[in-house]
Design an enzyme around this catalytic site. Structure first.
Site, PDB file in Angstrom:
ATOM      1  N   ARG A 167       3.577  16.609  43.240  1.00 47.49           N
ATOM      2  CA  ARG A 167       4.762  17.317  43.668  1.00 47.49           C
ATOM      3  C   ARG A 167       6.108  16.183  43.858  1.00 47.49           C
ATOM      4  NH1 ARG A 167       1.983  21.043  42.964  1.00 47.49           N
ATOM      5  NH2 ARG A 167       1.457  22.712  44.199  1.00 47.49           N
ATOM      6  N   SER A 241       4.754  27.356  49.373  1.00 50.75           N
ATOM      7  CA  SER A 241       4.132  26.447  50.316  1.00 50.75           C
ATOM      8  C   SER A 241       5.178  25.527  51.126  1.00 50.75           C
ATOM      9  CB  SER A 241       3.193  25.562  49.595  1.00 50.75           C
ATOM     10  OG  SER A 241       2.437  26.133  48.711  1.00 50.75           O
ATOM     11  N   GLU A 337       7.536  20.343  51.697  1.00 48.34           N
ATOM     12  CA  GLU A 337       7.617  20.274  50.316  1.00 48.34           C
ATOM     13  C   GLU A 337       9.161  20.825  50.060  1.00 48.34           C
ATOM     14  OE1 GLU A 337       4.630  22.123  47.948  1.00 48.34           O
ATOM     15  OE2 GLU A 337       6.146  23.212  46.881  1.00 48.34           O
TER      16      GLU A 337
HETATM   17  C1  FAD Z   1       6.624  32.496  46.609  1.00 46.44           C
HETATM   18  C2  FAD Z   1       6.754  31.232  46.021  1.00 46.44           C
HETATM   19  C3  FAD Z   1       5.622  30.551  45.426  1.00 46.44           C
HETATM   20  C4  FAD Z   1       5.785  29.200  44.988  1.00 46.44           C
HETATM   21  N1  FAD Z   1       4.688  28.829  44.465  1.00 46.44           N
HETATM   22  C5  FAD Z   1       4.861  27.411  44.054  1.00 46.44           C
HETATM   23  C6  FAD Z   1       3.844  26.820  43.352  1.00 46.44           C
HETATM   24  O1  FAD Z   1       2.447  27.377  42.994  1.00 46.44           O
HETATM   25  N2  FAD Z   1       3.750  25.518  42.870  1.00 46.44           N
HETATM   26  C7  FAD Z   1       4.870  24.732  42.980  1.00 46.44           C
HETATM   27  O2  FAD Z   1       5.010  23.501  42.601  1.00 46.44           O
HETATM   28  N3  FAD Z   1       5.971  25.423  43.394  1.00 46.44           N
HETATM   29  C8  FAD Z   1       6.084  26.542  44.250  1.00 46.44           C
HETATM   30  N4  FAD Z   1       7.087  27.290  44.678  1.00 46.44           N
HETATM   31  C9  FAD Z   1       8.331  26.229  44.816  1.00 46.44           C
HETATM   32  C10 FAD Z   1       9.546  26.595  43.780  1.00 46.44           C
HETATM   33  O3  FAD Z   1       9.256  27.974  43.026  1.00 46.44           O
HETATM   34  C11 FAD Z   1       9.384  25.610  42.939  1.00 46.44           C
HETATM   35  O4  FAD Z   1       9.678  24.273  43.202  1.00 46.44           O
HETATM   36  C12 FAD Z   1      10.408  25.736  41.591  1.00 46.44           C
HETATM   37  O5  FAD Z   1      10.338  24.846  40.602  1.00 46.44           O
HETATM   38  C13 FAD Z   1      11.834  25.341  42.297  1.00 46.44           C
HETATM   39  O6  FAD Z   1      12.851  26.189  41.315  1.00 46.44           O
HETATM   40  P1  FAD Z   1      14.538  26.497  41.595  1.00 46.44           P
HETATM   41  O7  FAD Z   1      15.138  26.692  40.138  1.00 46.44           O
HETATM   42  O8  FAD Z   1      14.424  27.673  42.467  1.00 46.44           O
HETATM   43  O9  FAD Z   1      14.904  25.155  42.510  1.00 46.44           O
HETATM   44  P2  FAD Z   1      16.142  25.099  43.680  1.00 46.44           P
HETATM   45  O10 FAD Z   1      15.034  25.381  44.964  1.00 46.44           O
HETATM   46  O11 FAD Z   1      17.168  25.720  43.318  1.00 46.44           O
HETATM   47  O12 FAD Z   1      16.168  23.576  43.795  1.00 46.44           O
HETATM   48  C14 FAD Z   1      14.867  22.634  43.926  1.00 46.44           C
HETATM   49  C15 FAD Z   1      15.337  21.029  43.894  1.00 46.44           C
HETATM   50  O13 FAD Z   1      15.573  20.814  42.427  1.00 46.44           O
HETATM   51  C16 FAD Z   1      16.919  20.437  42.329  1.00 46.44           C
HETATM   52  N5  FAD Z   1      17.356  21.107  41.074  1.00 46.44           N
HETATM   53  C17 FAD Z   1      17.175  22.249  40.544  1.00 46.44           C
HETATM   54  N6  FAD Z   1      17.588  22.481  39.454  1.00 46.44           N
HETATM   55  C18 FAD Z   1      17.991  21.226  38.869  1.00 46.44           C
HETATM   56  C19 FAD Z   1      18.429  20.784  37.732  1.00 46.44           C
HETATM   57  N7  FAD Z   1      18.698  21.623  36.606  1.00 46.44           N
HETATM   58  N8  FAD Z   1      18.572  19.394  37.533  1.00 46.44           N
HETATM   59  C20 FAD Z   1      18.204  18.634  38.528  1.00 46.44           C
HETATM   60  N9  FAD Z   1      18.062  19.054  39.842  1.00 46.44           N
HETATM   61  C21 FAD Z   1      17.646  20.213  39.844  1.00 46.44           C
HETATM   62  C22 FAD Z   1      17.709  20.944  43.476  1.00 46.44           C
HETATM   63  O14 FAD Z   1      18.827  20.309  43.607  1.00 46.44           O
HETATM   64  C23 FAD Z   1      16.734  20.859  44.536  1.00 46.44           C
HETATM   65  O15 FAD Z   1      16.631  19.538  44.966  1.00 46.44           O
HETATM   66  C24 FAD Z   1       6.953  28.592  45.392  1.00 46.44           C
HETATM   67  C25 FAD Z   1       8.138  29.276  45.755  1.00 46.44           C
HETATM   68  C26 FAD Z   1       8.024  30.351  46.242  1.00 46.44           C
HETATM   69  C27 FAD Z   1       9.368  30.910  46.888  1.00 46.44           C
END
Ligand code: FAD
Length: 341
Positions: A167, A241, A337
């Protein structure tokens, strides 16, 4: 004429899966790479604090954001090359992660199936080296392109530079924090073999009577297990999580086992032990409990939920209460996280 639309006092409610209301002072939807450079060169925006937003599924908005939100909506995915053992597939940062996984499967390529149904965008996947069911993106990562606001240029980064860990990546640390990922390339194996290291996934596949699963069948099994265990953000606000699984020394784990013989722990290659945060929270009696409008999901103690109308502060108060109880009982500090804004 400006190359982008700057919207002000913009609600982020539809753009975070916790479904928390918070406003951005400035909001720009980025559909072309050129718009990044243009927005960051704009005198009204250049000096503001920045938040790069993907799908908002790993964020906790604790207040209005008094800066510039760059919402990554860059689209496109394609097979871009191959070497002796791999096919290279690239997707732009704004592509939906699960949609991209399904696209690779449609091309007949395995390697990402264990990571099916993780919410969010391709561009955010490297930030915390997303992982699930015994796989992490670092296993099949090839390279990415990042826009560096300090120089206004694009640069290619390979796995070593991204410093992937559990992570974690360079993008969460000072050296990489400002970089904006615009696309990610994966090297998917031509000779694919199933990854059924995670016992629950292996059992789900076996329960369907499948002995030699395809990547598609594993993806379907992952989707079914996730739908059973995790709340759908479209129905109940959450960020998956909420805490990382804590890693403790072998000695600390041994001491805990004397007191709590059923402690769930997984030995790591370096001699440390990873504890199951959900188990610790459950044993402190938090599963299914609410504190104001925030709660702990009844089917999975690791997931904090917005039961309706919660503010970021409500989720933070619940998280702190859980951390305090786990620390008092087990002497272990749970680390959140999601990214707090
Ligand atoms: C129901 C559910 C289940 C999940 N299960 C998992 C799992 O099994 N495993 C896991 O690892 N995660 C899980 N997650 C967490 C999440 O889905 C991941 O961390 C995902 O990669 C976040 O993507 P996002 O586009 O929504 O990022 P955001 O929430 O929009 O951003 C997260 C971070 O990344 C940065 N960021 C986003 N895009 C960029 C970019 N293009 N360049 C630079 N920085 C950027 C943001 O500034 C922020 O700091 C889960 C979430 C939910 C709601």
């Amino acid at each position: 004429m400006r190359q982008f639309l700057d919207q002000q006092n913009f609600s982020l409610l539809p753009f975070n899966t916790f479904r928390i209301e918070a406003r951005a002072r400035h909001y720009v939807r980025v559909e072309q790479v050129d718009q990044l450079a243009a927005a960051l060169a704009d005198p009204a925006l250049a000096a503001l604090p920045r938040l790069v937003l993907g799908g908002g599924s790993n964020l906790l908005l604790t207040q209005d954001f008094n800066g510039l939100v760059l919402h990554m909506a860059l689209a496109g995915k394609a097979i871009v090359g191959e070497d002796a053992g791999h096919v290279l597939v690239r997707a732009s940062a704004g592509e939906n992660w699960h949609g991209f996984v399904q696209y690779t499967l449609e091309q007949g390529l395995g390697g990402l199936e264990n990571l099916s149904l993780i919410p969010g965008t391709v561009g955010a996947a490297p930030i915390q080296n997303i992982g699930a069911y015994g796989a992490e993106i670092k296993d099949v990562f090839h390279s990415l392109t990042a826009f560096d606001p300090a120089t206004g240029t694009l640069r290619e980064m390979r796995a070593e530079e991204c410093r992937f860990a559990y992570r974690d990546s360079v993008f969460k640390h000072a050296e990489g924090r400002g970089l904006i990922i615009v696309d990610v390339t994966f090297a998917l194996p031509k000779a694919w073999t199933p990854n059924l290291r995670y016992a629950e996934l292996a059992q789900a596949v076996a329960a369907d009577g499948i002995t030699a699963p395809t990547a598609r069948q594993i993806s379907d099994a992952v989707i079914a297990v996730r739908r059973r265990k995790l709340p759908d953000p479209a129905e109940i606000g959450n960020a998956g999580s909420f805490f990382k699984n804590p890693v403790v020394s072998g000695a600390q784990c041994a001491r805990l086992l004397e007191q709590f013989p059923d402690l769930v722990h997984h030995a790591q290659a370096d001699g440390t032990e990873k504890l199951a945060a959900g188990w610790l929270i459950d044993r402190c009696g938090w599963k299914g409990r609410n504190l104001g409008p925030a709660g702990v999901y009844p089917k999975q103690a690791l997931v904090l939920v917005n039961n309706g109308g919660a503010r970021g502060a409500d989720i933070v108060a619940l998280a702190k209460a859980i951390q305090a109880d786990v620390q008092a009982r087990y002497g272990v500090l749970l680390e959140p996280e999601p990214v707090f804004i």
